[in-house]
Design a protein around this motif. Structure first.
Motif, short mmCIF file in Angstrom:
data_model
loop_
_atom_site.label_atom_id
_atom_site.label_comp_id
_atom_site.label_asym_id
_atom_site.label_seq_id
_atom_site.Cartn_x
_atom_site.Cartn_y
_atom_site.Cartn_z
N GLY A 142 -8.52 -3.12 3.88
CA GLY A 142 -7.98 -2.82 5.24
C GLY A 142 -7.95 -1.36 5.66
O GLY A 142 -7.80 -1.19 6.93
N ASP A 143 -8.26 -0.50 4.80
CA ASP A 143 -8.46 0.91 5.35
C ASP A 143 -9.77 1.36 5.10
O ASP A 143 -10.76 0.62 4.54
CB ASP A 143 -7.43 1.93 4.48
CG ASP A 143 -6.65 3.09 5.58
OD1 ASP A 143 -7.76 3.96 6.04
OD2 ASP A 143 -5.69 2.95 5.89
N ASP A 144 -10.07 2.87 5.19
CA ASP A 144 -11.52 3.28 4.87
C ASP A 144 -11.71 3.18 3.36
O ASP A 144 -12.76 3.01 2.87
CB ASP A 144 -11.50 4.68 5.24
CG ASP A 144 -11.74 4.75 6.73
OD1 ASP A 144 -12.57 4.23 7.45
OD2 ASP A 144 -10.53 5.33 7.52
N ALA A 145 -10.89 3.28 2.51
CA ALA A 145 -11.03 3.08 1.02
C ALA A 145 -9.47 2.43 0.49
O ALA A 145 -8.55 2.86 1.23
CB ALA A 145 -11.21 4.58 0.36
N ALA A 146 -9.39 2.11 -0.83
CA ALA A 146 -8.36 1.80 -1.37
C ALA A 146 -7.80 2.97 -2.08
O ALA A 146 -8.38 3.73 -2.35
CB ALA A 146 -8.77 0.43 -2.41
N GLY A 184 -11.70 -3.55 -2.50
CA GLY A 184 -12.41 -2.98 -1.30
C GLY A 184 -13.87 -3.89 -1.30
O GLY A 184 -14.07 -4.59 -2.21
#
Lengths: 323, 323
Positions: free
Chosen positions: B27-31, B119
Motif C-alpha cells: 500500500g505504499d511505494d515499498a514495504a 509487495g
C-alpha cells in the motif's frame, strides 16, 4: 540462435559488478546478502509488459534501464538506499544481441546507484520484466504516504508532463522531440533527493500514474486535502514549446511515467528544501499546500478551479496502438 | 467484470495475514521490514508462465500455490527460513473469481510457512507470475552448491518422478492419477528439512529440472563427480504401478518439478540424517556417493552404467501442447 535458460543466466552473470555485501550472487538456489546494522529493509516490485508499459518498438537498452528505474524510483520515494535487486525476464526467444543491449541499459543504471543484481529467472514467454528491488532505511526515517499534515507545502522534483507528452505524440504517430522521448524511455529515479528528504519531508510518493492520482494516494492515506497551483507546475521548455496551456496542464496533472517525487513538508522546511536543490540534487518546485478535508483542487492564476479530463490513468487499461 | 490495478492490489491486501516484523506492508511505494539480528538474507526469484511452466488448464489455486512453492523450495535448498515475498502478477483480464482462487492457493502455502506477502504489482498481459522470496539464514550456515566433497553420500528427500509422470500422462492425453497430479500441481517445499540440514549437509539443491541436471550443478560447482544407484531412487507406489522400470528411471533422473531436496553429507552424518526423517520431516533416501572427477554415472543393480535418454530438461524449451 537460441540459448538455454542456464546459459542466459550465465550470460547475465558474467556482466555483473561485485558488491562487498553480496556473500553469494547469482548461480545458487538463492543469493546470500550481508545486512547493514540497525536498518530496516525497503522492498518493492514492479513489472513492465511490452505493449502495456512501453511500446514494442522501444530499444532494449531503454527497456532495461526503465525496468530498474521504476523500482529504484519506489525506493527513492521511501527515502531508502538501493542495495540489491532480482530480475525475472520473460522473452519470446533467446536473442543474445537483444539481451546484451537490455543488460547494458539495466546495468548502466544499476552501477549509478551501486545496486547489485543478485538473482533472477529467464523464461520463455511474451516480453515481460519483473524487478524486485531491496534497499534499506534508518528505522523511523522512511517517507511514507500517511505522514502528510494540513498546512504542509506540496513539492515536486524536476519537471512534469514530458513523458506523457512523448507518449501522446508517439500514439498519434507524430515525431516526439528527443528531450521528451528521453523522459519516457529513461526516467531518472530521484534516489539522492529521496535520501536527503527523509530527514525533512512528512510524506512522499513517486509520480508513476500522474500527479492527481499519486498525490491523491497521499491525501487518502493521510486524511488531508490538497490545493494545487497550476501555474506553479514545473514544465520543461520543450513541453511549453509543443503544447498549449490546457493540454500542458492535462499532461502535467494526469500523465504518468515522469517518476519525479511528490512530497509534502512543513513551511519551516522551505529553506532546507531550497538548499537541497542548490546542492546538486534534483530541482524542486513548490506547487501547492495541504488543507483539512479530502480530495484535490487545482487552481489557475485567476483562482478558477480547473477540471482535468482525466485524473491519472490506470496501467491496467492502458493500451498500445502498435499491438 | 473488471477491476482497476489499484483495486486488484486492495483485493489482495485485504486477505493478507499480519506478521510482526512487517512495519509497513502493501500500500505504499515499498514495504518496510524489521530484520532479525545476526542473520544473512537469502533472496530468490522464480517465474511461472502459463503454457510453459504449467498447463493452461491448471486450477488457479494450484497456480497460486506452485508460484510460491517453487520459490520457498529455493530457500529450503539454502537452509533458509522464509520470511517475506513479493508477487508480480500479469493477468489477461481482471477476474475477481480467478484472483480469489489464485490467492487462496498462494496464501494457503504462505500461512504454512508464515511468509508475508509484502509487495507486488498487477499488470495486464499474458498470465505470468513472478515471485521473489526473501528469507534469512545464520551467517556461514547456508547450504550452497559448492560445498560438496568426494566421499560424501548423496541423498534425496521424498520420492522422485511423480511430477514428471503426471506431466507425461497429461501431455499424452491420458488421465493421471490424483497422487501424481498433486505432486505436479502442489509441490511441497522442504523448508523444515532444509532448516535442519543446514547443520549437517555439505551441499544442497532443489530438484526443479531433474536429478541429473540439478545434481550436475552441485558436481560442477564443487568439482566432484557423482555415482548414483538407480535401485535406490525413491519411487511412490503410484509411480511403480504405472510405469516400467526403464521409464521410471527416466522420469526419476530426468524429470523435473519434484521440488525435493538433493543434498550431500559425510558418511558420519548418516545416523543424524536418519533421525531427521524419524522426527517427522520429509523421508530421506541415500542414493549414491561423490567421488573425485567430473560428471554423473548411474548404475543398475548389476553395476551396469545406464544412459537416460535426456538428462533433465530446460524450462526455456518446454512446450505446452495445449497452447
Amino acid at each position: 540462435m537460441s540459448l538455454a535458460e542456464f546459459d542466459l543466466i550465465e550470460h547475465i552473470r558474467r556482466r555483473l559488478p561485485a558488491r562487498d555485501d553480496v556473500v553469494l550472487g547469482i548461480g545458487d538456489d538463492a543469493a546470500l546478502l550481508r545486512l547493514p546494522e540497525s536498518r530496516q529493509l525497503a522492498v518493492t516490485a514492479d513489472t513492465l509488459n511490452a505493449g502495456v508499459h512501453f511500446p514494442h518498438a522501444t530499444a532494449p537498452a531503454d527497456i532495461g534501464w526503465k525496468a530498474l528505474a521504476v523500482n529504484l524510483s519506489d525506493l527513492a520515494a521511501m527515502g531508502a538506499q538501493p542495495a540489491w535487486c532480482t530480475l525475472a525476464l520473460s522473452l519470446p526467444k533467446a536473442d543474445p544481441d537483444w539481451l546484451d543491449a537490455f543488460i547494458d541499459g539495466f546495468l548502466e543504471l544499476a552501477l549509478l546507484h551501486r545496486t547489485a543484481l543478485v538473482g533472477g529467472d529467464t523464461t520463455r514467454g511474451p516480453l515481460s520484466i519483473s524487478v524486485t528491488a531491496v534497499g534499506w532505511v534508518e528505522p523511523g526515517k522512511a517517507l511514507r504516504r500517511d505522514g502528510a499534515q494540513p498546512g504542509d507545502d506540496v513539492w515536486v522534483t524536476g519537471t512534469l508532463g514530458d513523458a506523457a507528452a512523448a507518449l501522446r505524440l508517439w500514439q498519434a504517430g507524430l515525431p516526439a522531440p528527443d528531450a521528451l522521448m528521453a523522459r519516457l524511455d529513461r526516467p531518472t529515479p530521484r534516489v539522492e533527493t529521496g535520501r536527503t528528504l527523509n530527514a525533512i519531508a512528512h510524506a512522499c510518493i513517486d509520480l508513476s500514474d500522474g500527479l492527481l492520482a499519486d498525490l491523491g494516494h497521499i491525501c487518502t492515506r493521510s486524511s488531508v486535502a490538497a490545493e494545487i497551483e497550476l501555474d506553479a507546475l514545473p514544465a520543461s521548455d520543450t513541453l511549453r514549446e509543443h503544447f498549449d496551456q490546457s493540454t500542458r496542464w492535462q499532461l502535467q496533472t494526469g500523465g504518468g511515467d515522469d517518476y519525479e517525487l511528490c512530497f509534502t513538508a512543513p513551511a519551516q522546511a522551505r529553506d532546507a528544501i531550497a538548499a537541497l536543490a542548490r546542492e546538486g540534487a534534483a530541482s524542486v518546485s513548490r506547487i501547492g499546500r495541504l488543507v483539512a478535508g479530502a480530495g484535490i483542487r487545482a487552481f489557475d492564476a485567476n483562482g478558477g478551479c480547473w477540471h482535468p479530463e482525466r485524473a491519472g490513468y490506470e496501467h491496467f487499461f492502458r493500451t498500445d496502438p502498435a499491438v
